[in-house]
Write an enzyme that holds these catalytic residues in place. Sequence first.
Site, PDB file in Angstrom:
ATOM      1  N   ASP A   1       0.806  -1.222   0.000  1.00  0.00           N
ATOM      2  CA  ASP A   1       0.000   0.000   0.000  1.00  0.00           C
ATOM      3  C   ASP A   1       0.832   1.261   0.000  1.00  0.00           C
ATOM      4  OD1 ASP A   1      -2.618  -0.782   0.008  1.00  0.00           O
ATOM      5  OD2 ASP A   1      -2.679  -1.137   2.167  1.00  0.00           O
TER       6      ASP A   1
ATOM      7  N   THR B   1      -6.125 -10.356   9.155  1.00  0.00           N
ATOM      8  CA  THR B   1      -4.949 -10.105   8.329  1.00  0.00           C
ATOM      9  C   THR B   1      -4.807 -11.192   7.266  1.00  0.00           C
ATOM     10  OG1 THR B   1      -2.519 -10.323   8.360  1.00  0.00           O
ATOM     11  CG2 THR B   1      -3.655 -11.050  10.315  1.00  0.00           C
TER      12      THR B   1
END
Length: 793
Positions: free
Chosen positions: A484, A700
């Site tokens: 990201d 996650t």
Amino acid sequence: MQYGYFDEKNKEYLITKPNTPAPWANYLGSPEYGAIISGNAGGYSFVKSGANGRHIRYHFNSMDEPGRYIYVRDLEKGDYWSGSWQPVGKDLDQYKSVCHHGTGYTNIVSDYDNIRTESLYYVPLNKTYEVWRLKVRNNGSQARKLVLFGYVEFTNHNNYEQDNVNLQYTLFISRTYYKNNMILQSINENVPEDQCWRFFGAAGAEVTAYDGDRDTFLGDYRSYGNPSSVENGQCANSLNYNTNSCGALQINVELQPGEEKEVVFLLGQYDEEGASEILGQYKDLSVVDKELEELKAYWHSKLNRFQVQTPSDNLNNMINTWNAYQCFITFIWSRAASFQYCGLRNGLGYRDTVQDIQGIIHLDHEMALERLRLMISAQVSIGGGLPLVKFDHNPGHEGTPDDPEYVQETGHPHYRADDALWLFPTVIKYLKESGNWGFTDEVIPYSDHGEDTVYEHLRQALQFSLDRMGVHGMPVGLYADWNDCLRLGAKGESLFVAFQLYMGFNVFMEIAQNKNKPDDVQWAQGLLDELDTNIQKHAWENDQFVRGFTEDNYTVGSWENDEARIWLNPQSWAVLSGAARPDQARLSMDKVYNNLRTEYGTMLCYPPFKEYGMPVARMVLFNASTKENAGIFSQPQGWLILAETMIGNGDRAFEYFLDCSPASMNDKAEIRKLEPYVHGQFVESKDSPYQGRAHVHWLTGTASTVMVSLVEGIMGVQPQFDGLCINPCVPSDWKDFSMVREFRGKKLNIQVENKNGVQKGVSHIILNGKEIQGHLIPAADMEAENTVRVIMG
Ligand code: IFM
């Protein structure tokens, strides 16, 4: 320091010291009715949305409070405590407790002053309310008069932000009422249509008094640890009016020596009628045991589809229960609600979700299919994925990341370079597990307009990258790739995406071959060859692959750089995609081992960024050794393990597993802090003063990548179109181990023999007494139940 242990037989983790270094949580229910609970009963509940359907309060970033509290007060002695250690927090020399976190339930058993309480919390299967069953038992020799209190703090608004920040409004729209053993709370929003009701009721005992006003129950300048009503041994029969509401129910009991009593508290978003009906179902308290058994059977039957017995308890606990369970929880809940995710995201992240699907395919491919369809329908017709797939996703009618309205609604501008490429490993895994070959011909809409078969969707995903290639002939990095924080832009190139594309071509060709489409195979092969040449020409640097090229031709992840000179993902993905030549695989994986490995896992890159940063390397915002800035990002640990197994290195793959397995830190919990039974998003690495500390629990992508690496890599169980391949890659000191696997409705009891102590290599398999050369068990030869001997070496 150790705070608990795994009970593998019952698929539970038992917390034996309640003062854990962080709240150690469990999930109850599903997002239809979701609940999170810590070992000290802290946590919150909601219906459908953690942000917009929240009915009980939890203070994020707090000391794990409030929660689902049960207080016990001895009427004669005046002493009081709680069914969980917190919130009263009695001296642990006198107060003993064991919290059983199981699959969909939590049971906290406590002993104090000869009184045993068992507080069982769960959400019944397919129901939208929660149950707390309290058993209280007098283990002493004197009769006891006890006062029990069940306590819950309602929010004043379904939207948790409104509840927390818009107090000038939300404090004045709620009222509580007491009726028939329950507190009802109403919230006046858009009455009567949206009048919202919550209830907290008791079954199995008469309520003697109550409080619906939190401030009365707690008292001025007090806390959850010493509420006024508990200290007084008497609720005030209060109801809120322009103050905070709560549900506090008082029940007085007398217990003879050895006597046990039960009461059931029920909580949910129902009005009086609905709540009374629910309470009525618990007249006979034995319903609770039945519901608990149903819940266990539901979860255990899923988990039991793949079970292993290896020389490592750590691995057994992870594969058999906790990693698998975490995969389901992450799959079901996405990144919606935890003690870190506050529920604000109003949809599913594309890449995260497509990856999450992989973690459950071997256990429930039908559940996976539904989500896979949804994600394919969130692919835009030009081939890229929508960064965020809204909960109310409307295929064929969605905006795109170029579209200001979509951006405003989701907060996600621009395409990510990687999103739709995640479909390749996921779709192929689904096809091979299920044998549902027809899926490739299923027609699914695009998110914006048009529709195509799954096969053509895949081709479009390739096309999206092919339409966006940079000067080195590799896909551009756009707004982000998997990382990201890496903004390579419309011209800079990403090696991670190049390897994904490489894998994409290979998967596409495999499917095309099976569909007998030679032209498509040739098309993909030609493009793959070109990409391969470019990778070899531009991205290999002596003994490592670089990470990418920026628009101004700076090489990210070059050994010549001062910062972030080696990256983990390009090395592991070069192997996973098949792009690395054997010598490159060995050299680069050794380089990872020697330069990125720490005792708590392998860093994402090293050294951390300090100077070079924005706009390309946004991770510079994070402290060194944290998250994407040279932290031990947990998700890539799975890719690393898998890559080592692909090149036959079982010892090292297992070493990497031990480095990152939460269970490895069970006796060092004061360092890791997070639950030792679930992965977190990352672990602080060596430039942090708190090396080894983990963060962001439960939700996650690590769950799925590590799971896949264990199941397919170490255990070597890899479905193929025509059967099941068994090709383990294990530590050389594993001499024998076993597995039970369900595959397309057949059961296989697999015994692996490794007398010669090899790390990888199957000489032959004996299926139901018949020898098979190699490591593929043809589906056609399988019976309903099969005995399989796998001989390694
Ligand atoms: O890949 C991302 C994920 O989508 C969100 N969390 C961080 C990961 C790495 O940047």
